[in-house]
Design an enzyme around this catalytic site. Structure first.
Site, PDB file in Angstrom:
ATOM      1  N   HIS A  43       0.830  -1.205   0.000  1.00 31.11           N
ATOM      2  CA  HIS A  43       0.000   0.000   0.000  1.00 31.11           C
ATOM      3  C   HIS A  43       0.865   1.256   0.000  1.00 31.11           C
ATOM      4  O   HIS A  43       0.475   2.293   0.538  1.00 31.11           O
ATOM      5  CB  HIS A  43      -0.958  -0.028   1.192  1.00 31.11           C
ATOM      6  N   ASP A  49      -6.501  -0.968  -2.905  1.00 27.71           N
ATOM      7  CA  ASP A  49      -6.924  -1.905  -1.853  1.00 27.71           C
ATOM      8  C   ASP A  49      -7.762  -2.980  -2.529  1.00 27.71           C
ATOM      9  O   ASP A  49      -8.849  -2.693  -3.050  1.00 27.71           O
ATOM     10  CB  ASP A  49      -7.800  -1.220  -0.804  1.00 27.71           C
ATOM     11  N   HIS A  53      -7.704  -7.057   1.465  1.00 28.46           N
ATOM     12  CA  HIS A  53      -7.051  -6.146   2.411  1.00 28.46           C
ATOM     13  C   HIS A  53      -7.763  -6.190   3.769  1.00 28.46           C
ATOM     14  O   HIS A  53      -7.124  -6.089   4.815  1.00 28.46           O
ATOM     15  CB  HIS A  53      -7.065  -4.739   1.828  1.00 28.46           C
ATOM     16  N   HIS A 152     -14.103   0.448   5.191  1.00 31.37           N
ATOM     17  CA  HIS A 152     -13.432  -0.468   4.269  1.00 31.37           C
ATOM     18  C   HIS A 152     -14.236  -1.749   4.063  1.00 31.37           C
ATOM     19  O   HIS A 152     -14.405  -2.223   2.939  1.00 31.37           O
ATOM     20  CB  HIS A 152     -12.042  -0.832   4.802  1.00 31.37           C
ATOM     21  N   GLU A 164      -6.243   4.706  -3.359  1.00 37.00           N
ATOM     22  CA  GLU A 164      -5.933   5.700  -2.333  1.00 37.00           C
ATOM     23  C   GLU A 164      -4.649   6.450  -2.673  1.00 37.00           C
ATOM     24  O   GLU A 164      -3.783   5.932  -3.381  1.00 37.00           O
ATOM     25  CB  GLU A 164      -5.804   5.030  -0.967  1.00 37.00           C
TER      26      GLU A 164
END
Length: 206
Positions: A43, A49, A53, A152, A164
């Site tokens: 990451h 993700d 994850h 998430h 991200e």
């Protein structure tokens, strides 16, 4: 065609989420050619993700169809949101897109700040229910620094993938074509990506 590179540089100065692996690079020169030894996390920098994850048994990076990360994308300007992006900023703005990128004030930052803009759980429900398959943010995480993983799990649990730490500073709100492909890392929960947006110019439109 206007092309925006929305990927942050991946270097030892890359914004580091607390607890992540610090990127390190060491050049090796054998006298004939050079190679670079790299230490990065899954990451590090601008990254994806995968569902795995947060979800045991969730899809890993190599199981995500490339088409999920290619095609029409919508950038929404949420720069006036301070720390929370709630459903009110998104309602009525999601129809007609499968990829949604959230532009915030964090694109202008070069250091980690724990008060970065993040989705509320209610906003995550709205996005998941809208059928979004790829959600991106320019913040270090889609979820607040003090979050418990609920955002998430809601997003990734719907089959969505999350991007991200994008750089959307130069990108106006609007509709684009995106390509954001990860390394094909077998069994990995995430990967750095190279993310690009393209916009057809007015002169090129039929």
């Amino acid at each position: 065609m206007k092309v925006y590179d929305i990927t942050r540089d991946l270097s030892e100065d890359t914004i580091l989420y607390p607890g992540d692996v610090p990127p390190r690079f060491r050049e090796i020169d054998n006298g004939q050619y050079r190679v670079t030894e790299m230490t990065i996390g899954s990451h590090s920098g601008t990254h994806i993700d995968a569902p795995s994850h947060y979800l045991e048994g969730g899809r890993t990076v190599d199981q995500i169809p490339p088409g999920v990360l290619m095609g029409p994308a919508r950038v929404l300007d949420c720069s006036d949101a301070e720390e929370v992006i709630g459903p009110g900023r998104l309602a009525g703005r999601l129809a007609g897109t499968r990829t949604l990128l959230l532009k915030t004030w964090f694109s202008e930052r070069q250091r980690f700040e724990p008060g970065y803009p993040a989705l509320s759980l209610e906003a995550a429900h709205l996005i998941a229910d809208a059928g979004i398959t790829c959600l991106g943010t320019d913040a270090p995480s889609i979820e607040a620094f003090i979050g418990d993983g609920s955002v998430h799990r809601r997003l990734l649990g719907s089959g969505m993938v999350v991007l991200e730490l994008l750089d959307l500073a130069a990108v106006p709100e609007g509709d684009y074509v995106m390509v954001a492909l990860p390394l094909r890392l077998a069994g990995a929960d995430g990967s750095p990506v190279r993310a690009i947006l393209c916009k057809q110019s007015m002169e090129e439109e039929p």
